[in-house]
Design a protein around this motif. Structure first.
Motif, PDB file in Angstrom:
ATOM      1  N   GLY A  10       0.814  -1.198   0.000  1.00 22.29           N
ATOM      2  CA  GLY A  10       0.000   0.000   0.000  1.00 22.29           C
ATOM      3  C   GLY A  10       0.848   1.248   0.000  1.00 22.29           C
ATOM      4  N   LEU A  11       0.199   2.355   0.301  1.00 23.15           N
ATOM      5  CA  LEU A  11       0.852   3.660   0.360  1.00 23.15           C
ATOM      6  C   LEU A  11       1.089   4.038   1.812  1.00 23.15           C
ATOM      7  CD1 LEU A  11       1.742   6.315  -1.041  1.00 23.15           C
ATOM      8  CD2 LEU A  11      -0.640   7.088  -0.829  1.00 23.15           C
ATOM      9  N   TYR A  95       8.053  -9.046  -4.010  1.00 23.19           N
ATOM     10  CA  TYR A  95       7.717 -10.413  -4.401  1.00 23.19           C
ATOM     11  C   TYR A  95       8.206 -11.391  -3.333  1.00 23.19           C
ATOM     12  CZ  TYR A  95       7.321  -8.393  -9.102  1.00 23.19           C
ATOM     13  OH  TYR A  95       6.973  -7.634 -10.193  1.00 23.19           O
ATOM     14  N   CYS A  96       7.412 -12.414  -3.073  1.00 27.78           N
ATOM     15  CA  CYS A  96       7.924 -13.511  -2.262  1.00 27.78           C
ATOM     16  C   CYS A  96       8.318 -14.655  -3.187  1.00 27.78           C
ATOM     17  CB  CYS A  96       6.924 -13.969  -1.202  1.00 27.78           C
ATOM     18  SG  CYS A  96       5.477 -14.809  -1.832  1.00 27.78           S
ATOM     19  N   GLY A 114       5.534 -15.305  -6.233  1.00 27.52           N
ATOM     20  CA  GLY A 114       4.227 -14.693  -6.190  1.00 27.52           C
ATOM     21  C   GLY A 114       4.099 -13.630  -7.272  1.00 27.52           C
ATOM     22  N   GLN A 115       2.932 -12.987  -7.310  1.00 28.00           N
ATOM     23  CA  GLN A 115       2.660 -11.999  -8.360  1.00 28.00           C
ATOM     24  C   GLN A 115       3.103 -10.587  -7.974  1.00 28.00           C
ATOM     25  OE1 GLN A 115       0.501 -12.869  -6.104  1.00 28.00           O
ATOM     26  NE2 GLN A 115      -0.358 -10.906  -5.445  1.00 28.00           N
ATOM     27  N   GLY A 116       3.421 -10.394  -6.714  1.00 29.46           N
ATOM     28  CA  GLY A 116       3.925  -9.102  -6.264  1.00 29.46           C
ATOM     29  C   GLY A 116       2.867  -8.221  -5.637  1.00 29.46           C
ATOM     30  N   THR A 117       3.314  -7.344  -4.745  1.00 30.11           N
ATOM     31  CA  THR A 117       2.438  -6.359  -4.125  1.00 30.11           C
ATOM     32  C   THR A 117       3.177  -5.026  -4.084  1.00 30.11           C
ATOM     33  OG1 THR A 117       1.037  -5.874  -2.204  1.00 30.11           O
ATOM     34  CG2 THR A 117       3.151  -6.925  -1.746  1.00 30.11           C
ATOM     35  N   GLN A 118       2.485  -3.957  -4.439  1.00 31.12           N
ATOM     36  CA  GLN A 118       3.115  -2.648  -4.553  1.00 31.12           C
ATOM     37  C   GLN A 118       3.240  -1.988  -3.182  1.00 31.12           C
ATOM     38  OE1 GLN A 118       4.245  -0.849  -7.429  1.00 31.12           O
ATOM     39  NE2 GLN A 118       5.074   0.522  -5.863  1.00 31.12           N
ATOM     40  N   VAL A 119       4.434  -1.480  -2.916  1.00 27.13           N
ATOM     41  CA  VAL A 119       4.680  -0.666  -1.733  1.00 27.13           C
ATOM     42  C   VAL A 119       5.160   0.696  -2.209  1.00 27.13           C
ATOM     43  CG1 VAL A 119       6.128  -0.348   0.306  1.00 27.13           C
ATOM     44  CG2 VAL A 119       5.206  -2.611  -0.227  1.00 27.13           C
TER      45      VAL A 119
END
Length: 123
Positions: A10-11, A95-96, A114-119
């Protein structure tokens, strides 16, 4: 289908904290080494942290040492990344990754991703 699914991105403002999670589905990864990598726009994917299958050993990139903590809960087949004192340069897709045999910093050695998560860390 074998999957690693990241969440928790997240932001956040500079100096803030986030906790990322990576849950497994389709197979068990509880006996696998787990790791976190990140990739900022225009940059190569870089190593962040890794943890052995039993959780006894961890290793961090110098850029996050003392600020980030990797942990795992094998009962939930989940790996976590607690990120504190976040900086703008921590902005990236996280990414994990998992591998049965490899414990190290080389992205190409990890088989499952994994597909990734935005930070995003705002100043």
């Amino acid at each position: 289908q074998v999957q690693l699914v990241e969440s928790g991105g997240g932001l956040v403002q500079v100096g803030g904290s986030l906790k990322l999670s990576c849950a497994a589905s389709g197979r068990t990864f509880s006996m696998y080494t787990k790791a976190w990598f990140r990739q900022a726009p225009g940059k190569e994917r870089e190593f962040v942290a890794t943890i052995t299958s039993n959780g006894y050993s961890t290793y961090y990139a110098n850029s996050v040492k003392g600020r980030f903590t990797i942990s795992r809960d094998n009962a939930k087949d989940t790996v976590y990344l607690q990120m504190n004192s976040l900086k703008p340069e921590d902005t990236a897709v996280y990414y994990c990754a998992a591998d049965r045999d490899y414990y190290g910093t080389g992205a190409y050695e990890y088989v499952y991703w994994g597909q990734g998560t935005q930070v995003t860390v705002s100043a």
